[in-house]
Scaffold this active site. Structure first.
Site, short mmCIF file in Angstrom:
data_model
loop_
_atom_site.label_atom_id
_atom_site.label_comp_id
_atom_site.label_asym_id
_atom_site.label_seq_id
_atom_site.Cartn_x
_atom_site.Cartn_y
_atom_site.Cartn_z
N ASP A 52 0.81 -1.22 0.00
CA ASP A 52 0.00 0.00 0.00
C ASP A 52 0.85 1.27 0.00
O ASP A 52 0.47 2.28 -0.60
CB ASP A 52 -0.95 0.01 1.21
N ASN A 94 -4.80 -1.99 -4.22
CA ASN A 94 -6.02 -2.12 -3.42
C ASN A 94 -5.91 -1.22 -2.19
O ASN A 94 -6.40 -1.56 -1.12
CB ASN A 94 -6.23 -3.58 -3.02
N ASP A 325 -10.85 -2.39 12.13
CA ASP A 325 -9.88 -3.33 11.57
C ASP A 325 -9.39 -4.35 12.59
O ASP A 325 -9.37 -5.55 12.33
CB ASP A 325 -8.68 -2.57 10.98
N GLU A 353 -11.17 -4.54 2.07
CA GLU A 353 -10.43 -5.30 1.06
C GLU A 353 -11.29 -6.41 0.47
O GLU A 353 -11.17 -6.79 -0.69
CB GLU A 353 -9.16 -5.89 1.68
N HIS A 397 -5.10 -9.06 3.70
CA HIS A 397 -4.04 -9.28 4.68
C HIS A 397 -4.57 -9.63 6.06
O HIS A 397 -4.04 -10.49 6.75
CB HIS A 397 -3.16 -8.03 4.74
N ARG A 398 -5.65 -8.96 6.48
CA ARG A 398 -6.11 -9.18 7.86
C ARG A 398 -6.75 -10.55 8.04
O ARG A 398 -6.66 -11.14 9.11
CB ARG A 398 -7.07 -8.07 8.28
N LYS A 429 0.41 -6.44 2.17
CA LYS A 429 -0.30 -5.15 2.12
C LYS A 429 0.13 -4.26 3.28
O LYS A 429 0.27 -3.06 3.12
CB LYS A 429 -1.81 -5.39 2.17
#
Ligand code: DC
Length: 666
Positions: A52, A94, A325, A353, A397-398, A429
């Site tokens: 990112d 993204n 998040d 995402e 990613h999360r 990311k």
């Protein structure tokens, strides 16, 4: 991390140690844009290096900003609010934190200075809404073309056009707080008069707006705020570089290690450096949620220490609007709780995402969990019957990072299951070396760490096959021959009699060996090239014949059994060193093929060789290796034979990976 199709996490048991977090994504991308818009030069320290931020840096370069590295720092030579490029096509991957603010900034700059800028991203980016921001900017007088579906990227931002700044700029706050952030970052560029921004609807994710306001202040803009409904950028505001900025660690990334501590730090704590009680980021309040679930958390200004408190964890019901998040991590912690966990007010998950509510529900169910979901909530029941699962990560990613915590199921069930994370490189990311960092602070039982052994006669291509299989699985590789080679080399240098097994064995514990990035170090010296020499091979075969030497190297080889797994290459890997290996392969290329390969190898190095005599040598060595008394070369009883005489390397690798897959529970 190398791009592997999946990463299998063996059952994990404990956690302790210190992690240093990568820089915050939200702060990094805001600081980069602010520095680019400012007058003067900004030295940015501890910047997150990730997908990112890479797209943001590329975009700033395309806009004519000076961007370079100075040691660990990134230096930005700001535009001072004046466009240097009038046209650019910006690909923003993204990264919402790049797409939204750049759209706003370029829209107002194009309006006042003229130009044409296109912003686009990956397909998912083109499904993430931006219409509310575009509407607000058009309301101001910006010229914006939809290049795809209206309300979504890609977009073209054009100018000049007249801006109407007398009336308040109105923007919706209930879909993504990034729309408001984008306006707050862009409008100081045109603040000849007071500019008033009004939020329509309930503002979500307020802590992210606090980050924006705090960073604006660092760059010289003092926004006046009326509750969370109106914001005024004072007339005459001008961006000025503060000279140097330190980026905090990423508080959302901290959540995985907070969760880890709560689940598995039964002894020493997990210490997390880079965020703490003085952090700007709202997600640091994740520690309150974790504490409510039972975590024992201590916080300093820029560090946290977390241990297991209550166990099992406690199920909670929580409005997670302030920690959108980090809250995803709670849904995996919930599997280890004593009752259901319900997270509410998380509608924004659906436009991140991926649709994160759907993603978490689907993947948690694969583990066996009972999960309910609604438009803006999710409920997860504690899990009893854990199943081995292959977790789809949706390029998010999360999702990938959260599910690593499911690998601790051995703490609550008799039959622990590994967890397969698909496309694990999506963590790049925000946290490119997440898994390496995780493996640095967790423990597993040796027996749970998978080993693949690749044995076989000399010149059969074991080494190449082992390296390729290791790469494909993300496993470490043990080249056991190198240990015998380095022992032979060191013994020769020490002037030892190589036929004196006891003397050579006594040397082994004194060797200062280190293995880094595929190189072998003896003391400070990189001996990798020396080890490969034919002469060293002869020394190795001499010392390898002694049972004492083999014994002395035994533990050293066992120590290579590390997370997430090992491919071990060498003639006794499947028999003497890792008899419990989950897959044993014995390579059996014909002597003729091996002689040909060795011949090619030598010729390519400019060494002349004769195939016939190479073949005779190989056959003689096979005979010796098979018949020596210490660890003769024989396949383990449960080894699978692979005759690779007529196979390419890729075909051999595919065969071994196929066998491996058959032995996995996924
Ligand atoms: O695989 P290589 O050529 O690097 O091995 C060097 C020597 O060490 C060779 O003679 C075989 C011996 N060796 C061994 O006896 N046991 C092992 N596990 C690996 C190598």
């Amino acid at each position: 991390m190398f791009k592997i199709p999946f990463l299998d996490l063996p059952p994990l048991r404990g956690a302790a140690g210190t992690v240093r977090l990568p820089g915050s994504k939200s702060i990094s991308n805001r600081v980069l844009l602010l520095a680019a818009l400012s007058e003067g030069r900004t030295v940015v320290r501890d910047l997150l290096a990730s997908d990112d931020t890479a797209v943001m840096l590329d975009a700033l370069r395309a806009l004519g900003c000076g961007v370079w590295r100075e040691g660990e720092a990134v230096v930005i030579d700001g535009l001072g609010g004046r466009l240097r490029a009038r046209e650019a096509q910006l690909f923003l991957g993204n990264a919402g934190t790049a797409m939204r603010p750049l759209t706003a900034a370029l829209a107002v700059l194009a309006a006042t200075q003229g130009g044409s800028f296109e912003v686009s991203g990956v397909p998912r980016m083109h499904e993430r809404p931006i219409g509310d921001l575009v509407d607000a900017l058009r309301g101001l007088g910006c010229a914006i073309d939809d290049l795809g579906n209206p309300g979504y990227p890609p977009l073209r931002l054009r100018g000049p056009s007249a801006l109407a700044l007398d009336a308040p700029v109105r923007v919706r706050g209930d879909v993504s707080s990034q729309f408001l952030t984008a306006l707050l970052l862009a409008l100081p560029l045109v603040a000849a008069q007071d500019i008033r921004i009004e939020v329509i609807g309930e503002l979500i994710s307020k802590p992210y707006i606090e980050i924006t306001l705090a960073l604006l202040a660092r760059f010289g803009i003092a926004v006046k705020r009326e509750g969370w409904q109106a914001f005024v950028i004072p007339a005459g505001s001008r961006y000025r570089s503060p000279g140097e900025v330190f980026v905090e660690g990423d508080a959302s990334s901290a959540s995985y290690f907070v969760g880890l501590g709560a689940i598995a730090a039964t002894d020493a704590p997990i210490r997390i450096e880079g965020v703490g009680s003085e952090s700007l980021q709202g997600d640091v309040r994740f520690i309150e949620a974790a504490a409510a679930m039972g975590a024992d958390v201590k916080a300093g200004p820029n560090w946290l220490e977390v241990r297991r408190g209550a166990w099992p964890l406690k199920g909670i019901t929580l409005d997670c609007n302030h920690i959108p998040d980090a809250a995803m991590t709670l849904t995996v912690m919930a599997l280890y709780a004593d009752g259901p966990t319900t997270l509410t007010n998380i509608a924004s998950w659906r436009v991140k995402e991926t649709d994160r509510i759907a993603a978490m529900a689907t993947e948690l169910r694969k583990l066996g969990a009972t999960v309910d979901e609604g438009p803006d909530w999710i409920r997860v029941e504690p899990l009893q019957g854990w199943q081995a699962a292959s977790i789809h990560t949706y390029d998010d990613h999360r999702v990938a990072m959260c599910f690593s915590l499911a690998a601790f199921n051995g703490l609550v069930t008799e039959r622990p299951q590994p967890v397969r994370i698909l496309e694990p490189h999506c963590v790049a990311k925000t946290f490119p070396d997440y898994f390496e960092t995780l493996f640095g602070v967790v423990t597993a039982r040796a027996a749970d760490i998978p080993v693949i052994t690749i044995d076989g006669p000399t010149a059969s291509g074991k080494g190449t096959l082992a390296d390729e299989v290791g790469k494909a699985l993300g496993f470490g590789v043990l080249d056991s021959g190198a240990l015998y080679r380095v022992t032979g080399l060191a013994a020769r240098r020490a002037g030892l009699d190589l036929d004196d097994g006891r003397a050579v064995a006594a040397l082994v514990p004194t060797l200062q060996l280190a293995f880094r990035d595929g190189h072998v170090f003896l003391g400070q010296e990189d001996v990798s090239a020396r080890l490969r020499a034919e002469a060293t091979g002869l020394l190795a075969s001499q010392v390898a014949a002694h049972a004492e030497v083999r014994q002395a190297l035994h533990q050293l080889q066992l120590d290579f059994r590390r997370l997430p797994g090992l491919v071990a290459d060498g003639r006794d890997m499947g028999t003497a060193i890792f008899p419990d290996a989950a897959l044993k392969v014995f390579l059996t290329a014909s002597a003729a093929t091996r002689a040909e390969r060795r011949h090619k190898q030598l010729i390519s190095k400019g060494i002349s060789a004769n195939i016939e005599s190479l073949r005779e040598d190989l056959e003689a060595r096979d005979e010796r290796d098979k018949n020596r008394s210490a660890s003769p070369l024989t396949p383990a009883q449960d080894a699978l034979l692979l005759d690779n005489s007529n196979l390419s390397i890729e075909e051999s690798v595919t065969q071994v990976l196929g066998w491996w897959q058959q032995r996995r529970p996924f």
